[in-house]
Design an enzyme around this catalytic site. Sequence first.
Site, PDB file in Angstrom:
ATOM      1  N   CYS A 105       0.741  -1.179   0.118  1.00 23.40           N
ATOM      2  CA  CYS A 105       0.059  -0.173   0.095  1.00 23.40           C
ATOM      3  C   CYS A 105       0.848   1.361  -0.057  1.00 23.40           C
ATOM      4  O   CYS A 105       1.620   1.436   0.926  1.00 23.40           O
ATOM      5  CB  CYS A 105      -0.823   0.100   1.126  1.00 23.40           C
ATOM      6  SG  CYS A 105      -2.202   1.491   1.330  1.00 23.40           S
ATOM      7  N   LYS A 143       1.544  -9.671  -0.480  1.00 26.80           N
ATOM      8  CA  LYS A 143       1.293  -8.856  -1.588  1.00 26.80           C
ATOM      9  C   LYS A 143       2.331  -7.739  -1.436  1.00 26.80           C
ATOM     10  O   LYS A 143       2.093  -6.960  -0.516  1.00 26.80           O
ATOM     11  CB  LYS A 143       0.004  -8.118  -1.585  1.00 26.80           C
ATOM     12  CG  LYS A 143      -0.419  -7.489  -2.917  1.00 26.80           C
ATOM     13  CD  LYS A 143      -1.871  -7.619  -3.120  1.00 26.80           C
ATOM     14  CE  LYS A 143      -2.355  -6.721  -4.473  1.00 26.80           C
ATOM     15  NZ  LYS A 143      -2.242  -5.333  -4.081  1.00 26.80           N
ATOM     16  N   ASN A 204       0.614  -8.970 -10.560  1.00 26.91           N
ATOM     17  CA  ASN A 204      -0.594  -7.717 -10.770  1.00 26.91           C
ATOM     18  C   ASN A 204      -0.233  -6.407 -11.203  1.00 26.91           C
ATOM     19  O   ASN A 204       1.133  -5.968 -11.284  1.00 26.91           O
ATOM     20  CB  ASN A 204      -0.788  -7.651  -9.147  1.00 26.91           C
ATOM     21  CG  ASN A 204      -1.710  -6.678  -8.812  1.00 26.91           C
ATOM     22  OD1 ASN A 204      -1.382  -5.539  -8.114  1.00 26.91           O
ATOM     23  ND2 ASN A 204      -3.150  -6.519  -9.367  1.00 26.91           N
TER      24      ASN A 204
HETATM   25  C1  LIG Z   1      -9.416   1.752  -4.581  1.00 18.56           C
HETATM   26  C2  LIG Z   1      -8.290   0.642  -4.223  1.00 18.56           C
HETATM   27  C3  LIG Z   1      -8.381  -0.047  -3.300  1.00 18.56           C
HETATM   28  C4  LIG Z   1      -7.181  -0.852  -2.763  1.00 18.56           C
HETATM   29  N1  LIG Z   1      -7.089  -1.376  -1.584  1.00 18.56           N
HETATM   30  C5  LIG Z   1      -6.240  -2.391  -1.472  1.00 18.56           C
HETATM   31  C6  LIG Z   1      -6.042  -3.225  -0.266  1.00 18.56           C
HETATM   32  O1  LIG Z   1      -6.838  -3.264   0.745  1.00 18.56           O
HETATM   33  N2  LIG Z   1      -5.032  -4.002  -0.310  1.00 18.56           N
HETATM   34  C7  LIG Z   1      -3.972  -4.187  -1.256  1.00 18.56           C
HETATM   35  O2  LIG Z   1      -3.106  -5.084  -1.009  1.00 18.56           O
HETATM   36  N3  LIG Z   1      -3.982  -3.473  -2.222  1.00 18.56           N
HETATM   37  C8  LIG Z   1      -5.120  -2.588  -2.507  1.00 18.56           C
HETATM   38  N4  LIG Z   1      -5.095  -1.631  -3.959  1.00 18.56           N
HETATM   39  C9  LIG Z   1      -4.221  -2.315  -4.643  1.00 18.56           C
HETATM   40  C10 LIG Z   1      -4.796  -3.385  -5.641  1.00 18.56           C
HETATM   41  O3  LIG Z   1      -5.200  -4.426  -5.143  1.00 18.56           O
HETATM   42  C11 LIG Z   1      -3.766  -3.489  -7.030  1.00 18.56           C
HETATM   43  O4  LIG Z   1      -2.507  -4.053  -6.450  1.00 18.56           O
HETATM   44  C12 LIG Z   1      -3.666  -2.320  -8.020  1.00 18.56           C
HETATM   45  O5  LIG Z   1      -4.856  -1.646  -8.122  1.00 18.56           O
HETATM   46  C13 LIG Z   1      -3.059  -2.567  -9.118  1.00 18.56           C
HETATM   47  O6  LIG Z   1      -3.623  -3.586  -9.782  1.00 18.56           O
HETATM   48  P1  LIG Z   1      -4.622  -2.743 -11.119  1.00 18.56           P
HETATM   49  O7  LIG Z   1      -3.812  -1.867 -11.800  1.00 18.56           O
HETATM   50  O8  LIG Z   1      -4.931  -4.222 -12.026  1.00 18.56           O
HETATM   51  O9  LIG Z   1      -5.667  -2.194 -10.572  1.00 18.56           O
HETATM   52  C14 LIG Z   1      -6.274  -0.885  -3.834  1.00 18.56           C
HETATM   53  C15 LIG Z   1      -6.334  -0.328  -5.298  1.00 18.56           C
HETATM   54  C16 LIG Z   1      -7.231   0.623  -5.277  1.00 18.56           C
HETATM   55  C17 LIG Z   1      -7.492   1.312  -6.751  1.00 18.56           C
END
Ligand SMILES: Cc1cc2nc3c(=O)[nH]c(=O)nc-3n(C[C@H](O)[C@H](O)[C@H](O)COP(=O)(O)O)c2cc1C
Length: 316
Positions: A105, A143, A204
């Site tokens: 995060c 992660k 990811n």
């Molecule tokens: C609104 C939002 C909330 C997220 N919450 C978490 C979370 O609670 N835990 C986590 O490990 N990643 C969180 N992420 C990251 C996503 O799991 C992911 O790693 C990131 O969006 C990249 O993937 P994408 O480009 O396919 O969306 C969050 C991302 C967004 C946009």
Amino acid sequence: MFQKEIMIGGIRLRSNVLMAPLAGYTCFPFRLMVERLGAGSAYTEMVSADALKYNDRATSKLLFTDEREKLKCVQLLGSNPAFFERAVKSEALEKFDIIDINMGCPVPNVVKAGEGCALMDDIPRASRIIEACARSGKTVSVKCRIGMNRHKIVIEEFARMCEASGAAMITVHGRTRDMMYDGEPLYEYIRLAKKSVRIPVFANGGIDSKEKAAETMKKTGADGIMLARYGFENPLIFAELTNTECNETKYSLITEQLDIAQECFTELDALTYIKKLASYFLKKLPGTKQYKPGLYKCGNIPELRALLTDIFGGAC
Ligand SMILES: Cc1cc2nc3c(=O)[nH]c(=O)nc-3n(C[C@H](O)[C@H](O)[C@H](O)COP(=O)(O)O)c2cc1C
């Protein structure tokens, strides 16, 4: 490429297409839906390891699950190994099969507290956290990102540390902390993580189509992928990628989600969740802008049900 079953520690996932934790989005009804559509696993949104001791309503809401969810995966956030150890052994987490640790995060308040991606800058502490969780005997995953910025890419050492400390799987979001959620992931570093360890590595970041899913697998050599925003926008992608039989439409999915949300949430929480899901479902649908104001204004369930029929009932 994607219908593959995969072992994570002693746990068999039915496919190698996973749903990421998304704070504010990956609630129980959503996780049930993607599990049914073929996702190998789906995580709760991040839950504070420390806050678990208060046993408060907000945390219990995030942890809500029941027997309909076959594989239960929770994600924890924190920086103190002792808090993680207590959390993982607590009654509140007893029902969960997989414990994922958030080491990715990028949000300023989280990083300032030494949590999330800050742990990529403190590898000894990250290791103690994984060891503390693994002592419970539960399956532990991590992660993470690839590093804090382009000058501090530590993923190779970090992945090795995760494996040595007891993690059964790693998901690598191929962006640095300072990229936040934008820009092309640096696939070569996910590939490097994959080459550095024997445990499964999932890729990811930036997967927003079937083609991008295949391309990510090819570029990274990963064991599978984890979808995030696109998984929320188009859950049918799980069925498509994993060849899961499915006669659903966005309309049938969202009305069923409303039924489940109504059953396990307050009316306000159900409204909030379904409105978020509807606006994600509408994201790339042309000519649907007109529905947004009505959707946001809508104040009760019968009104929302009628609106969903208006929006999704015909075409999709
Ligand atoms: C609104 C939002 C909330 C997220 N919450 C978490 C979370 O609670 N835990 C986590 O490990 N990643 C969180 N992420 C990251 C996503 O799991 C992911 O790693 C990131 O969006 C990249 O993937 P994408 O480009 O396919 O969306 C969050 C991302 C967004 C946009």
